[in-house]
Motif scaffolding. Structure first.
Motif, PDB file in Angstrom:
ATOM      1  N   THR A 157       5.090   8.419  -6.935  1.00 18.22           N
ATOM      2  CA  THR A 157       4.002   9.105  -5.912  1.00 18.22           C
ATOM      3  C   THR A 157       3.016   8.623  -6.382  1.00 18.22           C
ATOM      4  N   LEU A 158       2.330   8.469  -7.469  1.00 21.24           N
ATOM      5  CA  LEU A 158       0.808   7.629  -8.507  1.00 21.24           C
ATOM      6  C   LEU A 158       0.692   6.582  -8.203  1.00 21.24           C
ATOM      7  N   GLU A 159       2.027   6.319  -8.721  1.00 22.85           N
ATOM      8  CA  GLU A 159       2.316   4.401  -8.781  1.00 22.85           C
ATOM      9  C   GLU A 159       2.633   3.474  -7.184  1.00 22.85           C
ATOM     10  N   GLU A 160       3.205   4.237  -6.896  1.00 23.10           N
ATOM     11  CA  GLU A 160       3.077   3.784  -5.157  1.00 23.10           C
ATOM     12  C   GLU A 160       2.013   4.156  -4.821  1.00 23.10           C
ATOM     13  N   VAL A 161       0.952   4.863  -5.090  1.00 22.54           N
ATOM     14  CA  VAL A 161      -0.662   4.770  -4.025  1.00 22.54           C
ATOM     15  C   VAL A 161      -1.103   3.445  -4.989  1.00 22.54           C
ATOM     16  N   LEU A 162      -0.998   3.551  -6.373  1.00 20.39           N
ATOM     17  CA  LEU A 162      -1.866   2.797  -6.999  1.00 20.39           C
ATOM     18  C   LEU A 162      -1.245   1.226  -7.173  1.00 20.39           C
ATOM     19  N   GLU A 163      -0.462   0.628  -6.305  1.00 22.92           N
ATOM     20  CA  GLU A 163      -0.004  -0.282  -6.686  1.00 22.92           C
ATOM     21  C   GLU A 163      -1.195  -1.214  -6.529  1.00 22.92           C
TER      22      GLU A 163
END
Lengths: 443, 443
Positions: A157-163
């Motif tokens: 989720t974090l990686e998706e948010v921080l993309e």
């Protein structure tokens, strides 16, 4: 320091261990514990055979004594009423022998319960070790699953948010790599996973055997107690048939006593050899049974300053990786949350997971440390080599006392019984009046 | 998980705990263990007083029986030679009573050794706990000293070497700050430092008291055994003076038996109250004696999932700081060593110190975890509440049996002795021939 006060062989172990051993050809056998070697087995069998020799000698002695008593005294006229001069002595010696037998029975009950205590200490130590080993496996599994779950859900989720910001994604990816590395390091710590030896199974087997050993001894002790009491009753009531039956039973119990003495002596000698230096044997046996590396086993079985923790490297790496994940998460929180508020939820959840993992990690460090398992090993050795061996020696004393007492009783009983006055058969059932012991014949 | 299988009150504890208690005004007293409260002390004293009542009743019974025997039977002419009809019965009942007394003595020896086992388990658990606590203090001291030494020497050298580049000096200063923080955190972990209670002292006191208790019981048991054997000898040899002396000794041992029974009953009742729920009492007492916070004490005394590790925060912070120092040292090595080769030696020495500290840290985590100390606590409770209580109950059975046996013997002995034939005083010294027991008078 760190190692609990360990097991030290007792004086009894040293004493028994120093007895000479020989095989069937009477060649000396070294007294190191080696139950798989034929000479050593022969030495133990020879110790047990000594009891058989004792039985044979005492049977020969009793037979010679009784034959001499029957055949070599001058025949009395059948109507003679004068008491034989040794009559009182014979019955008193019989009573003293039976009392000695009763004292032996008391000692036997004590020894049986001591042995049982020692063996139950051994199996409870095994159960405790099993508990520790399965707790390690369980904890490692839980931590690996928790980390895997965090990697799959929150970090994704974090990686998706921080993309949008690649350097933040790189930091999150770094945390993911570290978490995966920690999970891999942890998996190597569950050293007992897949090991075919289960201490639980060993403890159950030991308890099972001990239950029957205990029961057999209790039955033997009760049998001997009954023989003693009924012989005294037979002497008091001057019941010929009771004394005859009890003479036969005494013979049976004599054979059983010598038999148990042989078993006890062989077990005590073998146990003393084991207990004088148990570490190498246990280490070798466990290595054969489990296939674990010798540095892990000697860490747990020796647990002293000389043996370093074989998990030290993995633990330090995991710990550093966990601390790195923590600082990366702190950095992400500082950098990313002002810009991406939706990153706060997975970040907080990840920190929570990290805190729990660090708590579990400390528990794992405590479980993996040799103190706990080595203490169980020490308790098992103390149970086996102190309590159980002491109990065995008491049982040996019981067997000796009861063999002596029964041999004396077997010599005296036929003589005492020959002194009983003849009575009509109906008196057997009508319950004859108790004889008056200890009162003079003239009163 | 993680907590070892703990102590559970036995059936005996439940049974004794459910007995009603009352104070001197016979008002019911709650059966919670409260030795400092007056009502509870009175309840225990009342239990002990019951034994005094038993002693009084049995003395009255013996006196009434003997007075009735002396005064109410028809006077015999002094020259009469017919045996009293109950004579055999009297001596036999005396013998049976003495045999029951001997069985009681056997039970007493067993109970005494069980109690002694239980108490020695308690003191060995205390010694083990003392070992763990002093190991924690020692380890913390060692780690703090090692870190302080590293800060004073290697880090100072490093800062001097790196002085030309301020950002490297800042990194070294950071490592110094972290090391100082770790040392401070560690000092807070030596929670037993300065605590006025020493488990070693308690264990020594307990062993000291137990030694004398054990010796007193062994002496009482041997005295009773001697009384039984000499009474039997007196009956066998029909020695009037021996029987008279033994009657007086029996009276003494009867009083001692009832006295010990009172002590045992009160101790068993008190111990059952303690053992039915020991945690709150031990927690309160330890808190009063040590002044430690209740979260530390309940962590060690309860050691279950509900109580979190009170050192978790400090441990996690220390661990993260150690990991940070490590990464800072790695950074310095990468950056500084190519430029300042003389920085390599202090850096390597610092890494070595760090590795040792991390190893010690894992040992400290293991020592601080509740498993070890809680296992000692469980072993101490099991020793006290299982073995020692069981031993006490066996001693109670011994006291009961010996009180009954001695009362019977005291009733029978004067009657048996009245049946002895009169003899001239010189026979006392010349060693009369053993009477012939169990042989009919007419033979």
């Amino acid at each position: 320091m760190g190692a609990p006060p360990g097991y030290r062989p007792s004086a009894w172990v040293h004493l028994l261990h120093q007895l000479p051993r020989a095989d069937f050809q009477l060649r000396p056998v070294p007294s190191g514990f080696a139950p798989q070697e034929q000479e050593y087995q022969q030495a133990l069998l020879l110790v047990a055979a000594l009891a058989g020799l004792g039985l044979g000698l005492s049977l020969i002695f009793i037979a010679v004594y009784l034959i001499r008593f029957c055949c070599c005294r001058p025949p009395e006229p059948p109507g003679s009423k004068t008491p034989s001069p040794g009559g009182g002595c014979v019955t008193w010696s019989c009573i003293v022998a039976l009392l000695a037998g009763c004292i032996g029975i008391g000692i036997g009950f004590y020894g049986n319960s001591e042995t049982s205590d020692g063996v139950s200490q051994l199996s409870s130590a095994l159960l405790h070790a099993n508990h520790t080993l399965s707790a390690i496996d369980h904890l490692v599994l839980e931590m690996v699953e928790r980390l895997g779950e965090a990697v799959r859900t929150e970090l994704t989720t974090l990686e998706e948010v921080l993309e949008p910001r690649t350097e933040l994604v790189a930091a999150a990816r770094g945390a993911r790599r570290q978490a995966e590395a920690v999970a891999q390091q942890l998996q190597g710590l569950a050293f007992w996973q897949g090991v075919p030896l289960s201490p639980l199974q060993v403890a159950e087997d030991v308890s099972f055997v001990e239950e029957y050993r205990w029961l057999a001894y209790v039955l033997l002790l009760l049998l001997e107690l009954l023989v003693c009491l009924f012989t005294l009753l037979g002497l008091a009531k001057q019941s010929k048939w009771l004394v005859i039956v009890m003479t036969v039973m005494s013979l049976l119990v004599l054979v059983l006593s010598w038999g148990s003495m042989g078993l006890e002596a062989a077990t005590a000698v073998g146990l003393s050899d084991f207990c004088s230096n148990p570490d190498p044997y246990v280490l070798n046996l466990t290595q054969e049974e489990t296939g674990l590396s010798s540095d892990i086993l000697s860490y747990y079985f020796l647990c002293n300053q000389a043996v370093s923790n074989p998990f030290q490297q993995r633990l330090t790496l995991s710990q550093r990786a966990l601390a790195n994940i923590h600082s990366q998460l702190l950095g992400l929180e500082r950098e990313a949350v002002p810009q991406f508020p939706s990153a706060q939820k997975p970040l907080l959840s990840l920190e929570e997971t990290l805190n729990v993992t660090e708590g579990n990690f400390h528990q794992l460090v405590a479980l993996l440390h040799c103190r706990g398992l080595h203490k169980d090993y020490g308790a098992a050795l103390r149970g086996l080599c102190e309590d159980a061996l002491e109990g065995l020696l008491f049982l040996l004393l019981f067997s000796l006392l009861s063999a002596g007492a029964l041999a004396t009783a077997l010599c005296s009983l036929p003589r005492a019984w020959a002194l009983f006055p003849p009575r009509n058969p109906s008196a057997l059932c009508s319950g004859s009046r108790l004889s008056e012991p200890l009162l003079p014949a003239g009163l």
